[in-house]
Design an enzyme around this catalytic site. Structure first.
Site, PDB file in Angstrom:
ATOM      1  CD  GLU A   1      -2.977   1.050   2.311  1.00 53.06           C
ATOM      2  OE1 GLU A   1      -2.826   0.221   3.219  1.00 53.06           O
ATOM      3  OE2 GLU A   1      -3.928   1.846   2.254  1.00 53.06           O
TER       4      GLU A   1
ATOM      5  CE  LYS B   1      -6.063  -0.858   5.743  1.00 55.87           C
ATOM      6  NZ  LYS B   1      -5.251   0.052   4.922  1.00 55.87           N
TER       7      LYS B   1
ATOM      8  CG  ASP C   1       1.719 -16.445  12.546  1.00 56.11           C
ATOM      9  OD1 ASP C   1       0.845 -15.758  11.966  1.00 56.11           O
ATOM     10  OD2 ASP C   1       1.530 -17.602  12.930  1.00 56.11           O
TER      11      ASP C   1
HETATM   12  C1  LIG Z   1       2.005  10.901   2.574  1.00 59.20           C
HETATM   13  C2  LIG Z   1       2.399  12.029   3.532  1.00 59.20           C
HETATM   14  C3  LIG Z   1       3.575  11.570   4.395  1.00 59.20           C
HETATM   15  C4  LIG Z   1       2.837  13.241   2.720  1.00 59.20           C
HETATM   16  O1  LIG Z   1       2.964  14.337   3.573  1.00 59.20           O
HETATM   17  P1  LIG Z   1       3.625  15.713   3.117  1.00 59.20           P
HETATM   18  O2  LIG Z   1       3.269  16.762   4.110  1.00 59.20           O
HETATM   19  O3  LIG Z   1       3.285  15.966   1.698  1.00 59.20           O
HETATM   20  O4  LIG Z   1       5.148  15.332   3.240  1.00 59.20           O
HETATM   21  P2  LIG Z   1       6.433  16.208   2.958  1.00 59.20           P
HETATM   22  O5  LIG Z   1       6.680  16.233   1.473  1.00 59.20           O
HETATM   23  O6  LIG Z   1       6.364  17.505   3.708  1.00 59.20           O
HETATM   24  O7  LIG Z   1       7.566  15.294   3.645  1.00 59.20           O
HETATM   25  C5  LIG Z   1       7.610  15.108   5.048  1.00 59.20           C
HETATM   26  C6  LIG Z   1       8.307  13.801   5.346  1.00 59.20           C
HETATM   27  O8  LIG Z   1       7.489  12.696   4.935  1.00 59.20           O
HETATM   28  C7  LIG Z   1       8.297  11.670   4.400  1.00 59.20           C
HETATM   29  N1  LIG Z   1       7.948  11.503   2.970  1.00 59.20           N
HETATM   30  C8  LIG Z   1       7.216  12.343   2.214  1.00 59.20           C
HETATM   31  N2  LIG Z   1       7.083  11.860   0.964  1.00 59.20           N
HETATM   32  C9  LIG Z   1       7.743  10.689   0.940  1.00 59.20           C
HETATM   33  C10 LIG Z   1       7.960   9.701  -0.049  1.00 59.20           C
HETATM   34  N3  LIG Z   1       7.481   9.831  -1.282  1.00 59.20           N
HETATM   35  N4  LIG Z   1       8.671   8.621   0.294  1.00 59.20           N
HETATM   36  C11 LIG Z   1       9.179   8.471   1.536  1.00 59.20           C
HETATM   37  N5  LIG Z   1       9.016   9.387   2.509  1.00 59.20           N
HETATM   38  C12 LIG Z   1       8.300  10.464   2.223  1.00 59.20           C
HETATM   39  C13 LIG Z   1       9.730  12.086   4.590  1.00 59.20           C
HETATM   40  O9  LIG Z   1      10.206  11.611   5.824  1.00 59.20           O
HETATM   41  C14 LIG Z   1       9.606  13.590   4.608  1.00 59.20           C
HETATM   42  O10 LIG Z   1      10.651  14.209   5.333  1.00 59.20           O
HETATM   43  P3  LIG Z   1      12.098  14.467   4.647  1.00 59.20           P
HETATM   44  O11 LIG Z   1      12.788  13.181   4.660  1.00 59.20           O
HETATM   45  O12 LIG Z   1      11.813  14.984   3.269  1.00 59.20           O
HETATM   46  O13 LIG Z   1      12.700  15.481   5.538  1.00 59.20           O
HETATM   47  C15 LIG Z   1       1.196  12.463   4.447  1.00 59.20           C
HETATM   48  O14 LIG Z   1       0.179  12.960   3.634  1.00 59.20           O
HETATM   49  C16 LIG Z   1       0.633  11.351   5.285  1.00 59.20           C
HETATM   50  O15 LIG Z   1       1.212  10.947   6.287  1.00 59.20           O
HETATM   51  N6  LIG Z   1      -0.564  10.852   4.934  1.00 59.20           N
HETATM   52  C17 LIG Z   1      -1.209   9.724   5.616  1.00 59.20           C
HETATM   53  C18 LIG Z   1      -0.966   8.488   4.804  1.00 59.20           C
HETATM   54  C19 LIG Z   1      -1.598   7.239   5.363  1.00 59.20           C
HETATM   55  O16 LIG Z   1      -2.012   7.147   6.484  1.00 59.20           O
HETATM   56  N7  LIG Z   1      -1.648   6.233   4.508  1.00 59.20           N
HETATM   57  C20 LIG Z   1      -2.246   4.976   4.837  1.00 59.20           C
HETATM   58  C21 LIG Z   1      -3.277   4.637   3.805  1.00 59.20           C
HETATM   59  S1  LIG Z   1      -4.870   5.180   4.278  1.00 59.20           S
HETATM   60  C22 LIG Z   1      -5.396   3.894   5.354  1.00 59.20           C
HETATM   61  O17 LIG Z   1      -5.314   2.761   4.975  1.00 59.20           O
HETATM   62  C23 LIG Z   1      -5.672   4.099   6.805  1.00 59.20           C
HETATM   63  C24 LIG Z   1      -6.718   5.066   7.306  1.00 59.20           C
HETATM   64  C25 LIG Z   1      -6.366   6.461   6.926  1.00 59.20           C
HETATM   65  O18 LIG Z   1      -8.005   4.783   6.826  1.00 59.20           O
HETATM   66  C26 LIG Z   1      -6.677   4.898   8.827  1.00 59.20           C
HETATM   67  C27 LIG Z   1      -7.619   5.792   9.557  1.00 59.20           C
HETATM   68  O19 LIG Z   1      -8.693   6.117   9.032  1.00 59.20           O
HETATM   69  O20 LIG Z   1      -7.282   6.131  10.740  1.00 59.20           O
HETATM   70  N1  LIG Z   2      -1.693 -20.326  16.631  1.00 63.32           N
HETATM   71  C1  LIG Z   2      -0.494 -19.996  16.145  1.00 63.32           C
HETATM   72  O1  LIG Z   2      -0.125 -18.830  16.167  1.00 63.32           O
HETATM   73  C2  LIG Z   2       0.411 -21.051  15.575  1.00 63.32           C
HETATM   74  C3  LIG Z   2       1.579 -20.665  14.960  1.00 63.32           C
HETATM   75  N2  LIG Z   2       2.484 -21.582  14.465  1.00 63.32           N
HETATM   76  C4  LIG Z   2       3.733 -21.211  13.812  1.00 63.32           C
HETATM   77  O2  LIG Z   2       4.804 -21.462  14.733  1.00 63.32           O
HETATM   78  C5  LIG Z   2       5.970 -20.745  14.332  1.00 63.32           C
HETATM   79  C6  LIG Z   2       6.654 -20.132  15.537  1.00 63.32           C
HETATM   80  O3  LIG Z   2       6.937 -21.146  16.475  1.00 63.32           O
HETATM   81  P1  LIG Z   2       8.291 -21.107  17.309  1.00 63.32           P
HETATM   82  O4  LIG Z   2       8.136 -22.112  18.387  1.00 63.32           O
HETATM   83  O5  LIG Z   2       8.627 -19.723  17.695  1.00 63.32           O
HETATM   84  O6  LIG Z   2       9.334 -21.509  16.230  1.00 63.32           O
HETATM   85  P2  LIG Z   2      10.378 -22.705  16.067  1.00 63.32           P
HETATM   86  O7  LIG Z   2       9.958 -23.930  16.749  1.00 63.32           O
HETATM   87  O8  LIG Z   2      10.705 -22.751  14.618  1.00 63.32           O
HETATM   88  O9  LIG Z   2      11.685 -22.101  16.739  1.00 63.32           O
HETATM   89  C7  LIG Z   2      11.825 -21.775  18.046  1.00 63.32           C
HETATM   90  C8  LIG Z   2      13.047 -22.495  18.526  1.00 63.32           C
HETATM   91  O10 LIG Z   2      14.224 -21.711  18.333  1.00 63.32           O
HETATM   92  C9  LIG Z   2      15.207 -22.152  19.257  1.00 63.32           C
HETATM   93  N3  LIG Z   2      15.917 -20.975  19.821  1.00 63.32           N
HETATM   94  C10 LIG Z   2      17.205 -20.635  19.531  1.00 63.32           C
HETATM   95  N4  LIG Z   2      17.545 -19.525  20.208  1.00 63.32           N
HETATM   96  C11 LIG Z   2      16.480 -19.139  20.943  1.00 63.32           C
HETATM   97  C12 LIG Z   2      16.222 -18.059  21.837  1.00 63.32           C
HETATM   98  N5  LIG Z   2      17.133 -17.140  22.120  1.00 63.32           N
HETATM   99  N6  LIG Z   2      15.014 -17.971  22.410  1.00 63.32           N
HETATM  100  C13 LIG Z   2      14.053 -18.880  22.143  1.00 63.32           C
HETATM  101  N7  LIG Z   2      14.238 -19.936  21.307  1.00 63.32           N
HETATM  102  C14 LIG Z   2      15.445 -20.079  20.709  1.00 63.32           C
HETATM  103  C15 LIG Z   2      14.449 -22.951  20.341  1.00 63.32           C
HETATM  104  O11 LIG Z   2      14.745 -24.326  20.146  1.00 63.32           O
HETATM  105  P3  LIG Z   2      15.807 -25.031  21.074  1.00 63.32           P
HETATM  106  O12 LIG Z   2      15.379 -24.712  22.484  1.00 63.32           O
HETATM  107  O13 LIG Z   2      15.658 -26.480  20.747  1.00 63.32           O
HETATM  108  O14 LIG Z   2      17.123 -24.424  20.743  1.00 63.32           O
HETATM  109  C16 LIG Z   2      13.002 -22.714  20.002  1.00 63.32           C
HETATM  110  O15 LIG Z   2      12.182 -23.775  20.317  1.00 63.32           O
HETATM  111  C17 LIG Z   2       5.502 -19.711  13.362  1.00 63.32           C
HETATM  112  O16 LIG Z   2       5.912 -20.131  12.076  1.00 63.32           O
HETATM  113  C18 LIG Z   2       3.979 -19.776  13.457  1.00 63.32           C
HETATM  114  O17 LIG Z   2       3.393 -19.414  12.226  1.00 63.32           O
HETATM  115  C19 LIG Z   2       2.257 -22.916  14.618  1.00 63.32           C
HETATM  116  C20 LIG Z   2       1.101 -23.366  15.219  1.00 63.32           C
HETATM  117  C21 LIG Z   2       0.071 -22.486  15.699  1.00 63.32           C
END
Ligand SMILES: CC(C)(COP(=O)([O-])OP(=O)([O-])OC[C@H]1O[C@@H](n2cnc3c(N)ncnc32)[C@H](O)[C@@H]1OP(=O)([O-])[O-])[C@@H](O)C(=O)NCCC(=O)NCCSC(=O)C[C@@](C)(O)CC(=O)[O-]
Ligand SMILES: NC(=O)C1=CN([C@@H]2O[C@H](COP(=O)(O)OP(=O)(O)OC[C@H]3O[C@@H](n4cnc5c(N)ncnc54)[C@H](OP(=O)(O)O)[C@@H]3O)[C@@H](O)[C@H]2O)C=CC1
Length: 429
Positions: free
Chosen positions: A82, A269, A285
């Site tokens: 998006e 959202k 996940d």
């Molecule tokens: C889009 C902006 C940021 C423009 O805003 P603007 O005022 O035109 O931005 P600007 O040109 O003054 O730039 C300000 C800064 O924005 C960044 N920026 C600016 N342009 C870019 C670009 N092209 N690529 C990367 N970064 C960009 C960048 O950090 C920049 O700073 P700088 O680095 O220049 O000093 C602003 O209008 C905005 O934040 N809009 C909201 C957008 C949004 O929320 N989008 C999500 C989709 S809508 C949705 O799904 C959710 C919603 C809205 O329904 C949720 C809700 O209802 O609550």
């Molecule tokens: N309802 C849900 O959300 C469900 C999700 N899943 C899926 O399960 C997956 C995640 O499961 P997860 O158990 O995390 O993954 P894994 O089993 O792949 O890996 C975790 C393993 O990493 C090892 N490990 C190594 N270093 C660390 C550390 N610092 N801390 C903790 N563990 C370490 C451990 O094994 P060891 O101790 O042997 O070293 C641990 O068991 C995701 O892909 C998810 O999509 C699956 C079923 C249901």
């Protein structure tokens, strides 16, 4: 520590951006190889990840810039289709860093495994017996995955609830055991499921009941991360709107979301617009995170806003986001997907707890971006201007034509595919 403030990053070409990251040592040689290849997720890897594979489905990977969290700089990898999400997150992070950055905190990473027991002759007695055998049950769970205990985590506690005690349905009454398991840096689904499956026979024996479900709960309300920001109103000033006006608009918008589920769903959202892309990019996940987040938004008995926005005694805007955040820095597909490895390299977090905190900070920034746009110019201006490029592509524009058509759409204030098709036809004549 590299600054995450990289002005003009978005005006560079993709090649220049990659080079810049490499020059700043933010990418290893292996990362560069993974990013520069034309096949970022090799088919043979994909074929081992899921079933019935016929290809891969790439998403754009962008970088959220300007994030300063607890005094540390973060460049945030975001995988999303998006437009305007990455720009908005970066813009809000820029404002918030001027206000001192985000503050975050999190609980220990305690996840929940559930065991459902039905048909107990006496549910109250079964509960008592289970609680009397708490340590034995914890030991059985830990014996099923001893390495988690060895690294400082593992099963820590047991709780028991009786559901629908008064139910007269043959299926209603049940006892539910919760095993609280610290999964350290893993999301932990597999660890938890292994432990609850190991516990089930003993639970049946102790309760004289029958165990059906043995599975983790995605309502990870003991694995929380929270981000806060405090913004002086002058930093919110926008063309034609005073900072105070924007601040007050944002608080009014929050109250709307807090009171009305129709608005709360859209508001949330917008928060997930920031959260999902980093969850996806880091190989986590996102269904688990989504499910937990929305459930947490209902914890007060109705579905409401995930964030809160208020004004403090100094007139600052204060934003807060707390969510369950069952993510990991190991496990699942994290070390399997080559681009997820790159994302972790760029993000540079040391633990799952730190990752969870960055994620909620991004969610908070994203909410601020959407609300700031909504209470000032409206969402269409910024969002649709950036969306115009996708509209141009959908209408058949290619190469340099894309930006030309996109600009014409913005000038005409008609960002729609029909208009874009007309422009493409004119251009190619
Ligand atoms: C889009 C902006 C940021 C423009 O805003 P603007 O005022 O035109 O931005 P600007 O040109 O003054 O730039 C300000 C800064 O924005 C960044 N920026 C600016 N342009 C870019 C670009 N092209 N690529 C990367 N970064 C960009 C960048 O950090 C920049 O700073 P700088 O680095 O220049 O000093 C602003 O209008 C905005 O934040 N809009 C909201 C957008 C949004 O929320 N989008 C999500 C989709 S809508 C949705 O799904 C959710 C919603 C809205 O329904 C949720 C809700 O209802 O609550
Ligand atoms: N309802 C849900 O959300 C469900 C999700 N899943 C899926 O399960 C997956 C995640 O499961 P997860 O158990 O995390 O993954 P894994 O089993 O792949 O890996 C975790 C393993 O990493 C090892 N490990 C190594 N270093 C660390 C550390 N610092 N801390 C903790 N563990 C370490 C451990 O094994 P060891 O101790 O042997 O070293 C641990 O068991 C995701 O892909 C998810 O999509 C699956 C079923 C249901």
């Amino acid at each position: 520590m590299n600054s995450s403030r990289i002005p003009g990053f978005y005006n560079k070409t993709v090649e220049e951006r990659r080079e810049l990251l490499a020059n700043k040592n933010m990418l290893t040689d292996e990362d560069i190889e993974s990013l520069f290849t034309s096949d970022p997720l090799p088919l043979e890897t994909a074929d081992k990840m899921i079933e019935n594979v016929i290809g891969t489905f790439p998403l754009p990977l962008g970088l959220g810039l300007n994030f300063l969290i607890n005094g540390k700089e973060y460049v945030v990898p975001m995988a999303i289709e998006e437009p305007s999400v990455v720009a908005s997150a970066s813009y809000m992070a820029k404002i918030i860093r001027e206000a001192g950055g985000f503050t975050t905190e999190s609980t220990d990473r305690v996840m929940i495994g559930q065991i459902q027991v039905v048909g107990c002759p006496n549910f109250q007695l079964a509960k008592e017996v289970l609680l009397n055998h708490k340590q034995q049950l914890i030991d059985i769970a830990n014996a099923a995955h001893p390495s988690m205990l060895a690294r400082g985590g593992g099963a820590e506690d047991i709780e028991v609830r009786i559901l629908n005690e008064e139910s007269t349905s043959a299926y209603g009454q049940m006892l539910v055991l919760h095993a609280y398991i610290n999964t350290c840096d893993a999301m932990g689904a597999n660890v938890i499921n292994t432990m609850v499956e190991a516990l089930a026979p003993t639970v049946e024996e102790l309760t004289n009941g029958k165990v059906y479900l043995r599975i983790l709960s995605n309502y990870a309300d003991r694995c929380l991360a929270k981000a806060t920001c405090v913004i002086p109103p002058q930093l919110l000033e926008s063309k034609g709107f005073s900072g105070e006006e924007v601040r007050d608009g944002i608080v009014h918008a929050y109250e709307f979301a807090a009171s009305d589920p129709y608005r709360a769903v859209t508001h949330n959202k917008g928060i997930m617009n920031g959260i999902d892309p980093i969850v996806i990019a880091t190989g986590n996940d996102w269904r688990a995170v989504e499910a937990g987040a929305h459930a947490y938004a209902s914890r007060y008995g109705h579905y409401g806003s995930m964030t809160t926005w208020s004004v403090d005694d100094h007139g600052n805007l204060v934003g807060e986001l707390e969510l369950p955040m069952s993510v990991g820095t190991v496990g699942g597909s994290i070390r399997v997907h080559p681009i997820s490895k790159v994302a972790h390299s760029i993000l540079n977090v040391d633990s799952a707890q730190e990752l969870a905190e960055v994620i909620v900070a991004v969610g908070l920034a994203q909410n601020l971006g959407a609300l700031k746009a909504l209470v000032t110019d409206g969402i269409q201006k910024g969002h649709m201007a950036l969306h115009s490029r996708s509209v141009a592509i959908a209408a058949g524009a290619t190469g340099e034509m894309i930006d030309i058509i996109a600009e014409k759409l913005v000038e005409a204030k008609e960002i729609r595919v029909g208009k874009a098709k007309e422009l493409v036809e004119q251009y190619t004549k």
